[in-house]
Design a protein around this motif. Structure first.
Motif, short mmCIF file in Angstrom:
data_model
loop_
_atom_site.label_atom_id
_atom_site.label_comp_id
_atom_site.label_asym_id
_atom_site.label_seq_id
_atom_site.Cartn_x
_atom_site.Cartn_y
_atom_site.Cartn_z
N PHE A 168 -0.50 44.75 26.44
CA PHE A 168 0.38 45.78 26.97
C PHE A 168 -0.39 47.08 27.15
CE2 PHE A 168 3.42 42.91 24.85
CZ PHE A 168 4.33 42.72 25.87
N ARG A 169 0.22 48.01 27.89
CA ARG A 169 -0.38 49.32 28.09
C ARG A 169 -0.42 50.06 26.77
NH1 ARG A 169 1.56 54.37 29.91
NH2 ARG A 169 3.68 53.62 30.13
N CYS B 243 -0.52 46.44 32.30
CA CYS B 243 0.25 47.13 33.35
C CYS B 243 1.57 47.69 32.82
CB CYS B 243 0.53 46.19 34.52
SG CYS B 243 -0.89 45.90 35.59
N PHE B 244 2.08 47.13 31.72
CA PHE B 244 3.39 47.51 31.22
C PHE B 244 3.34 47.74 29.72
CE2 PHE B 244 3.96 44.34 34.62
CZ PHE B 244 4.65 45.08 35.56
N THR B 245 4.25 48.56 29.22
CA THR B 245 4.61 48.53 27.82
C THR B 245 5.71 47.49 27.65
OG1 THR B 245 6.36 50.18 28.05
CG2 THR B 245 4.12 51.00 27.62
N GLU C 282 8.76 48.81 29.45
CA GLU C 282 8.65 48.76 30.91
C GLU C 282 8.75 47.34 31.42
OE1 GLU C 282 5.69 52.65 30.82
OE2 GLU C 282 4.91 50.67 31.34
N ALA C 283 8.19 46.38 30.67
CA ALA C 283 8.33 44.97 31.05
C ALA C 283 9.78 44.55 31.02
CB ALA C 283 7.50 44.09 30.12
N VAL D 114 11.47 46.35 34.20
CA VAL D 114 11.05 45.87 35.52
C VAL D 114 11.33 44.37 35.67
CG1 VAL D 114 9.07 45.55 37.03
CG2 VAL D 114 9.30 47.67 35.74
N ARG E 221 -1.58 56.04 32.96
CA ARG E 221 -0.62 54.94 33.01
C ARG E 221 -1.04 53.83 33.94
NH1 ARG E 221 4.42 58.82 33.92
NH2 ARG E 221 2.80 59.72 35.23
N TYR F 116 6.68 53.08 41.48
CA TYR F 116 7.71 53.57 40.56
C TYR F 116 8.40 54.82 41.11
CZ TYR F 116 6.08 50.47 36.81
OH TYR F 116 5.75 49.38 36.06
N GLN G 275 7.06 56.60 28.40
CA GLN G 275 7.24 55.53 29.38
C GLN G 275 7.08 56.10 30.80
OE1 GLN G 275 7.67 52.32 27.86
NE2 GLN G 275 7.12 53.78 26.26
#
Length: 538
Positions: free
Chosen positions: A73-74, A188-190, A193-194, A197, A399, A410, A522
């Protein structure tokens, strides 16, 4: 976007840091506000979900700090589980309330399904976090079990069999998308965020499948089907090419020609026939007729074309400055990145005032173009792949730590989601009066105006930092003031907006979301418009 000061931010796994607690306090304020407004068994479920998400978020943060999470994760942010977990449930609750007030039982039930789906997806991520935490956190497991038990019991007695199956279908799609996309797109995501999205994509995919299988003539608006097919088509196209280019070099001319040919095949052989089945007419002819239906639309399209040209010129100018500078690591300053926010504001406000259906469709087309260009950049597709990599690298921030550059996508989503998510059958007969009249402007206010002003003033004049963050008090205050001025201008230029003396709620909503922007780590371009939309819709 961040407003940086010299002091660094705390690490992503800091136990119960001040910024994490402040972010949680803001989210709980939103949840309790919606709960007080709705006050039914579903809002109690939302409160229970928020409590368990707060405890589980700490476990996710510790997993990220230790590098023990299942996927990469990010790392420049905390897990963000709490704010992300509440978006779909709260959105479903306010949608249910609006449609109930409008006397639309179909969309009232749809709002309940949205809320139940959001809760199911959030509970899955919570169970995943506790399942991989060692030693097993007994107290957090008890809290999760109690909250999950309450939610499951209430939903069991509230949803029909078909609705339960629909929720489980979305959950299944979400699990598979997580396994595929988080593996293909590390960092690409936390987790939050995953959830936001991929949960949204899963719901859209399930809705498209459901509507394709239960198609009835004249059911649904063509612009809704257009959005569903475009989003699903672009995601499936990305998964297809990601799998394909595992076995071949995507940077060669042969692979590039194959990419363009397969894009045409998938578009003409899958996406267009699918859309034709849903809208029962030729999609290309429908789109052309829709875009050029009135003189107003032609003027808006010409105006937007000029703004798009201006955005391209900004990119080229900033890259020319980098080429002429002595430093090879030159990055665009914060103010330069905010030019795009101002261009987007200039794009969306005329569309909202004069022709929202056109803005709806144009934003969908723009989303498809952005995603396609990102595929070209990511796979190094000739002849534009390397050029796009060079041009866009100037605008990277912390980010964009993964292989994809998503901040511009985004930004587009944050501005467009308030337009896409309005339940239009429930907004007739003045049901969007008061603060709800500003719902289409949620993205413009939160991101286009608030985030832009906060970033510029915070980075240039800010001195007093919010505890535990790089954000400044001056940036937040000027953000709130700028949004209030923008609301006043909207009242002047948009005759369809009537706030009905709901100024206190509007001020509270703007202030709450501005505080969330100050503390969240985020993607604010995506999170802030959704929370402002929820508060205004309530």
């Amino acid at each position: 976007m961040t407003r940086e000061c010299p002091s660094p931010a705390p690490g992503p796994g800091a136990p119960l840091s001040g910024s994490v607690l402040a972010e949680a306090a803001v989210v709980f304020a939103v949840v309790l506000s919606i709960h007080a407004t709705v006050w039914d068994r579903y809002s109690w479920c939302a409160v229970a979900l928020a409590v368990q998400a707060f405890y589980v978020q700490y476990k996710w943060d510790r997993l990220l700090q230790q590098g023990s999470a299942v996927f990469q994760f990010r790392m420049s942010a905390n897990s963000g589980l709490l704010p992300a977990s509440m978006v779909m449930p709260l959105l479903g609750l306010v949608m249910k309330e609006r449609c109930q007030a409008a006397g639309n039982p179909f969309f009232e039930r749809f709002g309940i399904v949205v809320a139940a789906t959001g809760m199911a997806v959030a509970l899955f991520l919570s169970v995943l976090a506790l399942g991989i935490t060692r030693p097993v956190p007994t107290n957090t497991c008890v809290i999760l079990g109690l909250a999950g038990g309450v939610i499951i019991y209430i939903m069991k007695h509230s949803l029909s069999v078909g609705e339960v199956i629909e929720v489980l279908e979305v959950l299944l799609i979400f699990v598979y998308l997580n396994m595929i996309l988080l593996y293909l797109l590390p960092r690409c995501f936390t987790p939050g965020e995953a959830l936001l999205v991929l949960g949204g994509i899963s719901f859209v995919l399930n809705q498209l499948i459901k509507r394709s299988l239960t198609l009835v003539e004249s059911q649904g608006d063509p612009v809704d089907f257009f959005l569903l097919v475009v989003v699903v088509g672009m995601v499936l196209m990305g998964i297809f090419f990601s799998t394909l280019f595992v076995f071949m070099d995507s940077g060669t001319w042969a692979s590039s020609i194959f990419f363009h040919l397969m894009t045409c095949v998938l578009s003409l052989g899958v996406v267009l026939p699918w859309l034709h089945r849903l809208i029962r007419r030729n999609p290309l002819l429908w789109l052309l007729q829709f875009l050029f239906q009135t003189d107003t639309r032609i003027y808006l399209l010409a105006y937007w074309s000029l703004l798009a040209t201006l955005a391209c010129l900004v990119v080229l100018y900033q890259n020319a400055k980098r080429s002429s500078s002595e430093s090879k690591k030159h990055q665009a300053p914060t103010i330069a990145r905010k030019y795009f926010h101002l261009i987007v504001v200039a794009t969306y406000i005329p569309g909202i005032i004069f022709d929202r259906p056109l803005l709806y469709v144009a934003a969908t087309v723009c989303l498809a173009v952005f995603i396609f260009l990102e595929y070209v950049r990511y796979f190094r597709i000739k002849p534009l792949g390397h050029t796009l990599r060079s041009l866009l690298s100037l605008f990277l921030d912390e980010r964009d730590s993964g292989p994809l550059i998503l901040t511009h996508i985004y930004l587009l989503l944050g501005m467009s989601l308030p337009i896409w998510l309005i339940p239009r059958p429930c907004t007739q007969k003045g049901s969007l009066g008061g603060a709800r009249a500003l719902v289409p402007y949620a993205g413009v206010l939160a991101v286009g105006v608030g985030d832009t002003v906060a970033s510029i003033f915070g980075s240039t004049m800010g001195e007093i930092r919010w505890p535990g963050t790089k954000k400044t008090f001056e940036g937040t205050m000027t953000s709130i003031f700028a949004q209030i001025i923008s609301v006043a201008l909207i009242l002047i230029f948009d005759s369809g907006v009537d706030l009905n003396y709901s100024y206190a709620w509007i001020l509270g909503s703007i202030s709450t979301v501005s505080l969330l922007e100050a503390y969240t780590t985020q993607i604010d371009n995506l999170l802030l418009p959704l929370y402002l939309l929820i508060l205004l819709m309530a």
